[in-house]
Design an enzyme around this catalytic site. Structure first.
Site, mmCIF file in Angstrom:
data_model
loop_
_atom_site.group_PDB
_atom_site.id
_atom_site.type_symbol
_atom_site.label_atom_id
_atom_site.label_comp_id
_atom_site.label_asym_id
_atom_site.label_seq_id
_atom_site.Cartn_x
_atom_site.Cartn_y
_atom_site.Cartn_z
ATOM 1 N N CYS A 79 -12.205 3.369 14.933
ATOM 2 C CA CYS A 79 -12.581 2.388 15.847
ATOM 3 C C CYS A 79 -11.136 3.536 17.184
ATOM 4 C CB CYS A 79 -11.503 1.406 15.368
ATOM 5 S SG CYS A 79 -11.853 -0.467 16.957
ATOM 6 N N HIS A 167 -15.044 -0.850 11.095
ATOM 7 C CA HIS A 167 -13.532 -1.004 10.057
ATOM 8 C C HIS A 167 -14.148 -0.668 8.531
ATOM 9 C CE1 HIS A 167 -9.996 -1.220 12.021
ATOM 10 N NE2 HIS A 167 -12.050 -1.602 13.954
ATOM 11 N N GLU A 169 -12.738 -0.044 5.707
ATOM 12 C CA GLU A 169 -11.683 0.621 4.691
ATOM 13 C C GLU A 169 -11.765 -1.496 4.523
ATOM 14 O OE1 GLU A 169 -9.599 -0.330 9.095
ATOM 15 O OE2 GLU A 169 -11.573 0.568 8.234
ATOM 16 N N SER A 221 16.944 -7.058 -10.309
ATOM 17 C CA SER A 221 16.128 -8.979 -10.086
ATOM 18 C C SER A 221 15.542 -8.910 -11.534
ATOM 19 C CB SER A 221 16.090 -8.431 -9.321
ATOM 20 O OG SER A 221 14.986 -7.969 -8.827
ATOM 21 N N GLY A 222 15.058 -8.317 -12.500
ATOM 22 C CA GLY A 222 13.778 -9.563 -13.017
ATOM 23 C C GLY A 222 12.649 -8.645 -12.043
ATOM 24 N N GLY A 223 12.313 -8.655 -11.260
ATOM 25 C CA GLY A 223 11.707 -8.465 -10.609
ATOM 26 C C GLY A 223 10.604 -7.097 -10.843
ATOM 27 N N VAL A 224 9.717 -6.964 -11.052
ATOM 28 C CA VAL A 224 8.672 -5.816 -10.764
ATOM 29 C C VAL A 224 8.732 -4.136 -10.505
ATOM 30 C CG1 VAL A 224 6.548 -4.776 -10.781
ATOM 31 C CG2 VAL A 224 6.469 -7.026 -11.233
ATOM 32 N N ASP A 225 9.498 -4.590 -8.541
ATOM 33 C CA ASP A 225 9.661 -3.153 -8.600
ATOM 34 C C ASP A 225 10.926 -2.805 -8.968
ATOM 35 O OD1 ASP A 225 7.514 -4.065 -6.903
ATOM 36 O OD2 ASP A 225 8.730 -4.187 -5.311
ATOM 37 N N SER A 226 11.952 -3.304 -8.911
ATOM 38 C CA SER A 226 13.369 -3.471 -9.493
ATOM 39 C C SER A 226 13.247 -2.368 -11.211
ATOM 40 C CB SER A 226 14.799 -3.719 -9.863
ATOM 41 O OG SER A 226 14.749 -5.166 -10.428
ATOM 42 N N SER A 227 12.519 -3.261 -12.365
ATOM 43 C CA SER A 227 12.473 -3.227 -13.368
ATOM 44 C C SER A 227 11.637 -2.207 -13.477
ATOM 45 C CB SER A 227 11.594 -3.703 -14.016
ATOM 46 O OG SER A 227 12.349 -5.116 -13.608
#
Length: 509
Positions: A79, A167, A169, A221-227
């Site tokens: 584009c 586009h 994508e 934190s119990g979340g996905v990223d930190s775990s």
């Protein structure tokens, strides 16, 4: 070095989506501002120029020094990227008399084109542009058109430089994935060896070298990223990783005990800290959402710093920063406007004097989950919905008290458990309940009541950048509403939020 595609960002809303499509081909890529990108190295196999909200005809519109990349690696302009190359190399771009927005039928002019190989003769593509390329230099070769745009795709003679005005994508371009594969794998000759397994193996090896025998402290934190981040560091340095899980009194019902138990089962060296009273004290009387966030952030830093100082010889702070956090926290003229200032980026207080290690900073959320599965992390953690950093404090509109938190925890548990019972939890990207600062009249038995209103919120999304409200079954909503009103003292009315993002946000504060 890992092979990669370099994406130069001119500010398009679709730039991250381009990166997602490249990553789906098991090829690593990075997004960099058009005016601040690294020198080409042998591991950079190709360059993609993104779209932009700007017009190439505007004074001061973004430009890139093509001499730094042309002829060295294949280039694909999408584009605006196609228009800016055409204009800078001697073509002409004008405001189109027939602007194209939405689906268009692509008529392929060059059936031998490597970029368009395998596409059907009348492929449907997604257009989103007001300008159009009206003339091109002699060195350009038109390889595809649409009914209203003659130069829908071009190639430069004698070099692997391409431009397309649509586009590929977005999913609306029905064969966009094939075109991206043609460019990344066919033309750039990328090996497709960047997988969750290879990422985990390489990252753990790099962490072993980087961290050595140093000690690392990390807040979970119990979340996905930190775990997932903690598990990668744990695989590298074992007991030299010290994890701290703070109960700020703003978690979901029973979440502190459940998550702490899960981490212990994973073998992590973790300490739980009950700090509910401190957080409630800091939040007392605050109603402004930003004031609440700052109070929570300050209280957390105070607790975390206190606990970190109890560990001797700590040199590193581990964080669960992921790639969208990094991208959205960089604001330069032109590229994607900063949407949020994430708590994982630039949030380390100077007085802590720790080096930062962020093993997930190049990954998108879905890639983090894939790495987590490679590491054997439980689906109970990997499948959890995103949860706001400030917790239930920003789902209680107005001031926060222990009593309000207790009410919201009960309601939230009924909603989330109901989604799981009805097999709807995995179909929803994020769900939660808002406790509203209004009360309504109700009737329970023979008595009139004047109690709280709660709003249920559930959305479907890929990455949270856009979201649609989840079309949950009426029978489910009826059952949940009935359970909430019957079982939670203090609530007599339940409403369901049917706003999409944009224009609304997922959270209410």
């Amino acid at each position: 070095m890992t092979e990669q595609i370099l994406i130069l960002d001119f500010g398009s809303q679709y730039t991250q989506l381009i990166a997602r499509r490249v990553r789906e081909l098991d090829v690593y890529c990075e997004i960099h501002p058009y005016n601040n990108f690294p020198e080409l190295t042998p591991n950079i196999k190709g360059v993609i120029l993104s779209g932009s909200p700007c017009s190439v005809r505007d004074e001061g519109s973004p430009r890139v020094d093509l001499s730094q990349i042309r002829g060295q690696v294949p280039i694909l302009g999408i584009c605006y990227g196609a228009q800016v190359m055409a204009q800078m190399l001697g073509g002409e771009v004008q405001a189109s008399q027939t602007r194209e927005y939405g689906r268009a039928k692509l008529n392929i002019a060059d059936h031998d084109s490597s970029l368009l190989a395998g596409l059907s003769s009348s492929s449907h593509v997604w257009m989103s542009h007001g300008d159009t390329i009206v003339s091109i230099p002699d060195s350009f070769h038109v390889i595809a058109s649409t009914e209203s745009v003659r130069v829908a795709a071009y190639k430069l003679a004698d070099e692997l430089t391409y431009g397309i005005q649509f586009h590929p994508e977005v999913t609306h371009s029905t064969e966009g994935k094939q075109l991206m594969h043609n460019f990344v794998v066919g033309i750039c000759e990328c090996k497709q060896d960047w997988t969750s397994e290879s990422f985990a193996e390489q990252t753990i090896a790099e962490l072993k070298v980087e961290l050595g025998n140093d000690r690392v402290v990390m807040a979970l934190s119990g979340g996905v990223d930190s775990s997932v981040a903690a598990t990668l560091v744990h695989h590298a340095i074992g007991k030299n990783l010290f994890c701290i899980f703070v109960d700020n009194g703003l978690l979901r019902k029973d979440e502190y005990e459940q998550v702490l138990h899960s981490y212990e089962d994973m073998g992590l060296n973790i300490k739980g800290v009950d700090a509910k009273d401190l957080f409630y004290s800091e939040l007392a009387g605050l109603t402004d959402p930003e004031a609440k966030r700052k109070a929570i952030g300050k209280a957390f830093i105070d607790i975390f710093d206190q606990e970190a100082h109890l560990i001797e010889d700590v040199k590193w702070l581990g964080q669960g920063t992921i790639y969208p956090d990094v991208i959205e926290s960089v604001s330069v003229k032109g590229p994607s406007a900063t949407i949020k200032s994430h708590h994982n980026v630039g949030g380390l207080p100077d007085f802590m004097k720790l080096k930062v290690v962020e093993p997930l900073k190049t990954l998108f959320k879905d890639e983090v989950r894939a790495v987590g599965r490679t590491l054997g992390i439980s689906e109970n953690i990997l499948g959890r919905h995103p949860f706001p950093g400030p917790g239930l404090a920003i789902r209680i509109l107005g001031d926060v008290t222990a009593e309000k938190v207790h009410i919201l925890q009960q309601v939230d548990a009924i909603f989330i458990n109901g989604l799981k019972k009805w097999d709807l939890y995995k179909e929803v990207w994020q769900a939660g309940v808002m406790l509203l600062p209004v009360q309504s009249v109700g009737v329970m038995g023979d008595e009139r009541t004047y109690e709280n209103v709660v709003a249920l919120r559930a959305v479907t999304s890929v990455d949270g950048m856009t979201a649609d409200w989840a079309h949950l079954p009426y029978d489910f909503l009826a059952e949940v509403s009935n359970d909430i009103i019957n079982r939670v003292k203090g609530v007599n009315r339940v409403v369901y939020d049917i706003s999409s993002k944009p224009p609304a946000t997922i959270e209410w504060e």
